[in-house]
Scaffold this motif. Structure first.
Motif: not given
Length: 146
Positions: A9-29
């Motif tokens: 829970x202390x680890x964060x993985x960061x993605x560079x993105x052109x559209x962070x909200x769309x990519x976040x929604x995709x991975x969350x789903x």
């Protein structure tokens, strides 16, 4: 020092993105994660003049930073994912990637399912006794279903 399972829970993985909200929604789903909503904090920063309207976006009635959003495991057991906007496109192979476990006997069905949501199959690989799929997410980030 021994391993503490709570460290995930202390680890964060960061993605560079052109559209962070769309990519976040995709991975969350795909992972059963939840998008982190921080509307109150964003509103406080707006009200204080610390940020301007150009740095904010409203999605589904909630305020978010326009260029960054996080998704997290609702159980708190898996790493947090952060998606941040970058101006340059992805040009090379990732040095780090996610491995997503799926039942071996259902690997092909999972590949089919993920590709219908926007992932791309790169190839299948195999090591004695284990087969996996190398994939790309909608923005070209590598990951494996194994």
């Amino acid at each position: 020092m021994s391993y503490d399972p709570g460290v995930a829970t202390m680890v964060q993985i960061t993605f560079d993105a052109a559209d962070p909200h769309a990519l976040a929604r995709w991975w969350a789903d795909r992972l059963g994660y939840e998008i982190e909503v921080r509307s109150e904090m964003v509103q406080q920063l707006l009200d204080a003049g610390a940020i301007g309207d150009e740095l904010v976006v409203r999605i589904d009635g909630e305020l978010f930073f326009a260029d960054a959003v996080a998704a997290s495991d609702p159980a708190g057991a898996a790493p947090r994912l952060l998606f941040q906007r970058v101006p340059e496109p992805k040009t090379a192979k990732n040095r780090v990637h996610l491995d997503v476990p799926v039942p071996q006997e259902d690997l092909d069905a999972h590949v089919d399912e993920w590709t219908t949501t926007g992932a791309a199959l790169v190839r299948f690989d195999e090591y004695p006794g284990h087969r996996w799929a190398v994939m790309h997410d909608p923005e070209g980030n590598e990951f494996c279903l194994h």
